[in-house]
Design an enzyme around this catalytic site. Structure first.
Site, mmCIF file in Angstrom:
data_model
loop_
_atom_site.group_PDB
_atom_site.id
_atom_site.type_symbol
_atom_site.label_atom_id
_atom_site.label_comp_id
_atom_site.label_asym_id
_atom_site.label_seq_id
_atom_site.Cartn_x
_atom_site.Cartn_y
_atom_site.Cartn_z
ATOM 1 N N GLU A 103 0.828 -1.197 0.000
ATOM 2 C CA GLU A 103 0.000 0.000 0.000
ATOM 3 C C GLU A 103 0.865 1.249 0.000
ATOM 4 O OE1 GLU A 103 -3.888 -1.756 2.327
ATOM 5 O OE2 GLU A 103 -2.578 -0.386 3.384
ATOM 6 N N CYS A 144 3.564 8.695 0.792
ATOM 7 C CA CYS A 144 4.142 7.747 1.738
ATOM 8 C C CYS A 144 4.289 6.407 1.012
ATOM 9 C CB CYS A 144 3.172 7.654 2.927
ATOM 10 S SG CYS A 144 3.617 6.464 4.163
ATOM 11 N N CYS A 190 7.385 -6.906 6.798
ATOM 12 C CA CYS A 190 8.552 -6.368 7.501
ATOM 13 C C CYS A 190 9.008 -7.354 8.556
ATOM 14 C CB CYS A 190 8.228 -5.026 8.152
ATOM 15 S SG CYS A 190 9.672 -4.284 8.968
ATOM 16 N N CYS A 224 7.687 -4.926 14.974
ATOM 17 C CA CYS A 224 7.313 -4.076 16.117
ATOM 18 C C CYS A 224 5.905 -4.457 16.592
ATOM 19 C CB CYS A 224 7.349 -2.609 15.722
ATOM 20 S SG CYS A 224 8.969 -2.109 15.111
ATOM 21 N N CYS A 256 2.634 -2.665 15.094
ATOM 22 C CA CYS A 256 2.610 -2.367 13.656
ATOM 23 C C CYS A 256 1.961 -3.495 12.863
ATOM 24 C CB CYS A 256 4.027 -2.120 13.163
ATOM 25 S SG CYS A 256 4.117 -1.863 11.385
ATOM 26 N N GLY A 294 7.285 -1.706 5.488
ATOM 27 C CA GLY A 294 8.653 -2.209 5.417
ATOM 28 C C GLY A 294 9.706 -1.308 6.024
ATOM 29 N N GLU A 295 10.901 -1.883 6.164
ATOM 30 C CA GLU A 295 12.040 -1.182 6.742
ATOM 31 C C GLU A 295 13.000 -0.826 5.596
ATOM 32 O OE1 GLU A 295 13.276 0.229 9.643
ATOM 33 O OE2 GLU A 295 14.856 0.621 8.185
ATOM 34 N N SER A 305 12.517 6.019 14.134
ATOM 35 C CA SER A 305 11.383 5.682 14.993
ATOM 36 C C SER A 305 11.923 5.278 16.361
ATOM 37 C CB SER A 305 10.579 4.534 14.376
ATOM 38 O OG SER A 305 10.084 4.937 13.128
ATOM 39 N N ASN A 354 -2.366 4.244 15.960
ATOM 40 C CA ASN A 354 -3.542 3.762 15.230
ATOM 41 C C ASN A 354 -3.867 2.394 15.813
ATOM 42 O OD1 ASN A 354 -3.955 5.814 13.234
ATOM 43 N ND2 ASN A 354 -2.081 5.103 12.266
ATOM 44 N N CYS A 408 -0.348 6.569 7.505
ATOM 45 C CA CYS A 408 0.980 5.978 7.439
ATOM 46 C C CYS A 408 1.162 5.128 8.690
ATOM 47 C CB CYS A 408 2.023 7.084 7.486
ATOM 48 S SG CYS A 408 2.793 7.409 5.935
HETATM 49 N N1 SAH Z 1 10.073 0.706 9.152
HETATM 50 C C1 SAH Z 1 10.227 2.103 9.196
HETATM 51 C C2 SAH Z 1 9.293 2.859 8.277
HETATM 52 C C3 SAH Z 1 7.898 2.323 8.155
HETATM 53 S S1 SAH Z 1 6.929 2.463 9.635
HETATM 54 C C4 SAH Z 1 10.099 2.605 10.629
HETATM 55 O O1 SAH Z 1 9.697 1.839 11.490
HETATM 56 O O2 SAH Z 1 10.432 3.770 10.853
HETATM 57 C C5 SAH Z 1 6.561 4.205 9.607
HETATM 58 C C6 SAH Z 1 6.126 4.788 10.922
HETATM 59 O O3 SAH Z 1 4.845 4.265 11.300
HETATM 60 C C7 SAH Z 1 7.075 4.464 12.067
HETATM 61 O O4 SAH Z 1 7.421 5.658 12.746
HETATM 62 C C8 SAH Z 1 6.259 3.571 12.971
HETATM 63 O O5 SAH Z 1 6.661 3.710 14.318
HETATM 64 C C9 SAH Z 1 4.851 4.060 12.691
HETATM 65 N N2 SAH Z 1 3.801 3.113 13.037
HETATM 66 C C10 SAH Z 1 3.795 1.775 12.828
HETATM 67 N N3 SAH Z 1 2.650 1.238 13.297
HETATM 68 C C11 SAH Z 1 1.909 2.253 13.798
HETATM 69 C C12 SAH Z 1 0.634 2.334 14.413
HETATM 70 N N4 SAH Z 1 -0.122 1.249 14.628
HETATM 71 N N5 SAH Z 1 0.194 3.547 14.788
HETATM 72 C C13 SAH Z 1 0.952 4.658 14.582
HETATM 73 N N6 SAH Z 1 2.138 4.644 13.999
HETATM 74 C C14 SAH Z 1 2.635 3.458 13.616
HETATM 75 FE FE1 SF4 Z 2 8.525 -1.784 12.840
HETATM 76 FE FE2 SF4 Z 2 8.556 -0.053 10.757
HETATM 77 FE FE3 SF4 Z 2 8.692 -2.723 10.335
HETATM 78 FE FE4 SF4 Z 2 6.428 -1.661 11.203
HETATM 79 S S1 SF4 Z 2 7.374 -1.261 9.237
HETATM 80 S S2 SF4 Z 2 7.422 -3.551 11.976
HETATM 81 S S3 SF4 Z 2 7.184 0.006 12.528
HETATM 82 S S4 SF4 Z 2 10.188 -1.454 11.405
#
Ligand code: SAH
Ligand code: SF4
Length: 356
Positions: A98, A111, A118, A122, A125, A167-168, A218, A294, A339
Site C-alpha cells: 500500500e 508515503c 517487515c 514491532c 505495527c 517495510g524497513e 522511529s 492507530n 501511514c
Molecule cells: N520501518 C520504518 C518505516 C515504516 S513504519 C520505521 O519503522 O520507521 C513508519 C512509521 O509508522 C514508524 O514511525 C512507525 O513507528 C509508525 N507506526 C507503525 N505502526 C503504527 C501504528 N499502529 N500507529 C501509529 N504509527 C505506527
Molecule cells: Fe517496525 Fe517499521 Fe517494520 Fe512496522 S514497518 S514492523 S514500525 S520497522
C-alpha cells in the site's frame, strides 16, 4: 509479456538516467536516442514507447520488442474525507503493498512502501504482523510514485516523499539506493525522508551517500527496556549505540533528524517520559513527530491510543524542554490510510478494478 525469444522483457522503470543510457545505447545505436528515452522515462514518466514521438517509429517498435515499461497494478483505491488517498498495488508475484498520498495545503506528501511485509516485527505495527515478506525492487518503489502522480494528476513541484509505508527501507538499501537516484531526477533529496527503526548498518550507509535524503528514526520509547518491548530490533541495535551513531551522523546545513514517537497509552506516555526523551536527544538538531497509535483490535488489542488531552500534555512538556514538536493527528483514518497502518495483502484475491 514474454519477448519473441521467450526471455522476459527488461523493465525500464526505476532506473536512473545513466543506467538507462548504458543499457539502451546498444539497442538504439546512437547515445543521443538513449538519452532521449532516459528523459522520457525519468522526467516525463512515460508509460509506453509510442508516446516517445521524437524517436523514429521503427526504433520505438524495436524498443518495444526488447524492453517494457511496467508499473505496479492498481488493485484498489480508497479516498478519505480529509483528502488522503490510499492505493493497494499488486506486484507480479501476487504480493501487494500500500501507499498513501496526503495533501497538506500547497504540498502533497507521498508515503511509499519499501518492502512487502517487515521482518522487524514491532509490537504495534500491522505491517510487522505480516512477517518478513520481501524487498521491493527499484521499479516497484519508483512505480508507486509514478502511478500515484498519474492517478492524482498533480504537479510534481509540490511533492514530498516519505518512506514510512510498509517495510524497513534500511533493510533494502541496494534497491532503495537505485530508487532514490531515480527519484532524485524529479524530487530533491531534501524533500525525501527515509524512516528507520534504527538499523545501524543502514544508517551508516545513508551517512555515506553523496546525496543523502533526510533521516527519520522511529524511537518510540525513551529507554532501552521499553524500546526492546515495543521493537525487538533494539536487542540487536541497542538504544545507546543508536544514539551514539546518530550523534556522529553527518547532517547537511539546516537539516535535522526527525524522531518519530508512537504514543501508546500506559506504555510510553508517563508523566516523566517527555523529559526523559528530551534528555536522550539533547544536542542533536532534531524535531520530534508524535504519532498517536492507530489502534488495531485484531493485531494488538491491548495497545491503546492515549486521549487527546494526554497527547497535548506530552507535546507541551517536550516543547517546555526546548524540543520542536509536531503531532501527526491521523490523516485518512476512515479508510485506514494513515501511514504506519498499512497492511497490503499476501496472496489475497482482492477485487480487481481497471487501472485508469
Ligand atoms: N520501518 C520504518 C518505516 C515504516 S513504519 C520505521 O519503522 O520507521 C513508519 C512509521 O509508522 C514508524 O514511525 C512507525 O513507528 C509508525 N507506526 C507503525 N505502526 C503504527 C501504528 N499502529 N500507529 C501509529 N504509527 C505506527
Ligand atoms: Fe517496525 Fe517499521 Fe517494520 Fe512496522 S514497518 S514492523 S514500525 S520497522
Amino acid at each position: 509479456m514474454p519477448a519473441v525469444d521467450d526471455r522476459p522483457l527488461v523493465n525500464l522503470v526505476g532506473r536512473p538516467a545513466h543506467d538507462l543510457v548504458v543499457l539502451l545505447t546498444d539497442s538504439v545505436r546512437r547515445p543521443f536516442y538513449a538519452r532521449q528515452v532516459a528523459r522520457w522515462l525519468t522526467e516525463r514518466h512515460a508509460t509506453s514507447f509510442e508516446e516517445m514521438t521524437d524517436l523514429p517509429k521503427q526504433l520505438r517498435s524495436e524498443l518495444g520488442r526488447r524492453f517494457r515499461i511496467s508499473d505496479p497494478e492498481i488493485l484498489e483505491t480508497a479516498r478519505s474525507r480529509d483528502g488522503s488517498v490510499k492505493w493497494l498495488f499488486g506486484l507480479d508475484d501476487g504480493l501487494s503493498v500500500e501507499a498513501v498520498a496526503m495533501p497538506d495545503g500547497a504540498k502533497l506528501t507521498l508515503c511509499l512502501s519499501s518492502q512487502a511485509g517487515c521482518a522487524v516485527g514491532c509490537l504495534f505495527c500491522v505491517t510487522g504482523a505480516l512477517g518478513a515478506g520481501r524487498n521491493l525492487r527499484p521499479d516497484e518503489i519508483v512505480g508507486q510514485y509514478r502511478v500515484m502522480l498519474r492517478d492524482l494528476a498533480v504537479s510534481v513541484d509540490r511533492v514530498n516523499i516519505v518512506f514510512m509505508g510498509m517495510g524497513e527501507p534500511l533493510l533494502n538499501t541496494t534497491h532503495l539506493g537505485v530508487a532514490l537516484e531515480t527519484l532524485f531526477h524529479r524530487v530533491s533529496p531534501k524533500r525525501i525522508t527515509v524512516s528507520t527503526s534504527g538499523i545501524l548498518p543502514g544508517i551508516r550507509w545513508l551517512a555515506g551517500l553523496s546525496r543523502p535524503p533526510k533521516l527519520a528514526v522511529s524511537l518510540n520509547a525513551p529507554d532501552q527496556e521499553r524500546r526492546r518491548f515495543l521493537m525487538p530490533i533494539a536487542d540487536r541495535y541497542p538504544l545507546d549505540e543508536l544514539m551514539a551513531e546518530l550523534r556522529r551522523f553527518p547532517l547537511e546545513r539546516g537539516r535535522r533528524i526527525t524522531f518519530e514517537y508512537v504514543l501508546i497509552r500506559d506504555v510510553n506516555d508517563a508523566p516523566g517520559d517527555p523529559q526523559a526523551l528530551a534528555r536522550l536527544i539533547r544536542g542533536i538538531p532534531t524535531k520530534v513527530n508524535l504519532i498517536p497509535l492507530n489502534e488495531d483490535a485484531d493485531h494488538f488489542p491491548d495497545l491503546r491510543r492515549p486521549d487527546d488531552d494526554s497527547i497535548n500534555r506530552f507535546a507541551m512538556a517536550l516543547r517546555d524542554a526546548g524540543i520542536t514538536v509536531t503531532v501527526r493527528w491521523s490523516k485518512g483514518l476512515d479508510v485506514d490510510a494513515a501511514c504506519g497502518q498499512l497492511k497490503g495483502r499476501h496472496q489475497g484475491s482482492p477485487t480487481r478494478r481497471q487501472a485508469s
